[in-house]
Design a protein around this motif. Structure first.
Motif, PDB file in Angstrom:
ATOM      1  N   ARG A 112       1.473   7.097   1.318  1.00 31.95           N
ATOM      2  CA  ARG A 112       0.666   8.318   1.314  1.00 31.95           C
ATOM      3  C   ARG A 112      -0.809   8.022   1.613  1.00 31.95           C
ATOM      4  NH1 ARG A 112       1.332   9.774  -3.921  1.00 31.95           N
ATOM      5  NH2 ARG A 112      -0.708   9.063  -4.576  1.00 31.95           N
ATOM      6  N   THR A 113      -1.298   6.842   1.230  1.00 31.39           N
ATOM      7  CA  THR A 113      -2.714   6.529   1.377  1.00 31.39           C
ATOM      8  C   THR A 113      -2.983   5.345   2.317  1.00 31.39           C
ATOM      9  OG1 THR A 113      -2.640   5.129  -0.596  1.00 31.39           O
ATOM     10  CG2 THR A 113      -3.296   7.439  -0.909  1.00 31.39           C
ATOM     11  N   ARG A 114      -1.945   4.720   2.805  1.00 28.92           N
ATOM     12  CA  ARG A 114      -2.107   3.544   3.674  1.00 28.92           C
ATOM     13  C   ARG A 114      -2.713   3.945   5.020  1.00 28.92           C
ATOM     14  NH1 ARG A 114       3.100   1.271   3.703  1.00 28.92           N
ATOM     15  NH2 ARG A 114       3.645   2.932   5.134  1.00 28.92           N
ATOM     16  N   SER A 144      -9.068   0.092  -9.154  1.00 27.91           N
ATOM     17  CA  SER A 144      -7.917   0.393  -8.303  1.00 27.91           C
ATOM     18  C   SER A 144      -6.842   1.124  -9.081  1.00 27.91           C
ATOM     19  CB  SER A 144      -7.324  -0.899  -7.748  1.00 27.91           C
ATOM     20  OG  SER A 144      -8.270  -1.617  -7.003  1.00 27.91           O
ATOM     21  N   TRP A 166       0.850  -1.193   0.000  1.00 26.35           N
ATOM     22  CA  TRP A 166       0.000   0.000   0.000  1.00 26.35           C
ATOM     23  C   TRP A 166       0.884   1.240   0.000  1.00 26.35           C
ATOM     24  CZ3 TRP A 166      -5.090  -1.172   2.721  1.00 26.35           C
ATOM     25  CH2 TRP A 166      -6.063  -0.227   2.397  1.00 26.35           C
ATOM     26  N   HIS A 167       0.609   2.189  -0.858  1.00 21.42           N
ATOM     27  CA  HIS A 167       1.393   3.427  -0.923  1.00 21.42           C
ATOM     28  C   HIS A 167       1.362   4.105   0.446  1.00 21.42           C
ATOM     29  CE1 HIS A 167       2.946   7.283  -2.149  1.00 21.42           C
ATOM     30  NE2 HIS A 167       3.122   6.827  -3.386  1.00 21.42           N
ATOM     31  N   VAL A 227      -2.517   2.463  -4.590  1.00 21.50           N
ATOM     32  CA  VAL A 227      -2.712   3.840  -4.143  1.00 21.50           C
ATOM     33  C   VAL A 227      -4.105   3.994  -3.533  1.00 21.50           C
ATOM     34  CG1 VAL A 227      -2.791   6.258  -4.829  1.00 21.50           C
ATOM     35  CG2 VAL A 227      -1.087   4.734  -5.842  1.00 21.50           C
ATOM     36  N   ASP A 228      -5.128   3.748  -4.333  1.00 20.69           N
ATOM     37  CA  ASP A 228      -6.511   3.861  -3.871  1.00 20.69           C
ATOM     38  C   ASP A 228      -7.423   3.285  -4.926  1.00 20.69           C
ATOM     39  OD1 ASP A 228      -6.695   5.793  -5.891  1.00 20.69           O
ATOM     40  OD2 ASP A 228      -6.768   7.474  -4.513  1.00 20.69           O
TER      41      ASP A 228
END
Length: 132
Positions: free
Chosen positions: A65-67, A115, A62-63, A127-128
């Motif tokens: 920044r977004t985890r 995704s 998971w990145h 990322v998301d």
């Protein structure tokens, strides 16, 4: 930390939860830390991680920044099948659209998500996504 017991992890010659091949040739090496060769393969490994309760792989893939701070793998949810509807990959960005069936007790359903992935440090990361 990895949630779920080792007994939930398939044998190398058993079918992979993602439905692509034998676990030892498919998602097993990626869950063990090998880089995913494509965003689609990373998405498949993340589905498998949810299926077997491997929160550590979900966190690693998971990145940052977004985890989320806490990744919860619901032991009561059983993932029942994965269908890749579309995959598009560029040099450093990709999208994968999929459907994933689930069962929780008597309740059944399907998660559909588009995704987004990025290549970070030479490795694909989630990322998301847009759920729909």
């Amino acid at each position: 930390m990895s949630f779920g017991s080792a007994s939930r992890r398939p044998a190398p010659d058993a079918a992979c939860p993602c439905g692509r091949a034998a676990f030892g040739e498919c998602c097993g090496p990626i869950l063990d830390g090998a880089p995913a060769p494509s965003a689609e393969r990373l998405m498949r490994s993340r589905y498998t991680a949810f299926s077997v309760g491997d929160a550590a792989h979900l966190a690693r893939s998971w990145h940052p920044r977004t985890r989320p701070d806490d990744i919860v793998v619901h032991d009561g949810t059983r993932w029942t099948g994965l269908v890749i509807e579309d995959a598009s990959e560029g040099a450093d960005a990709a999208t994968v659209t999929f459907r994933a069936g689930w069962r929780h007790g008597a309740e059944r359903g399907e998660l559909r998500e588009r995704s987004r992935f990025e290549r970070r440090g030479g490795r694909w990361v989630y990322v998301d996504g847009d759920v729909g």
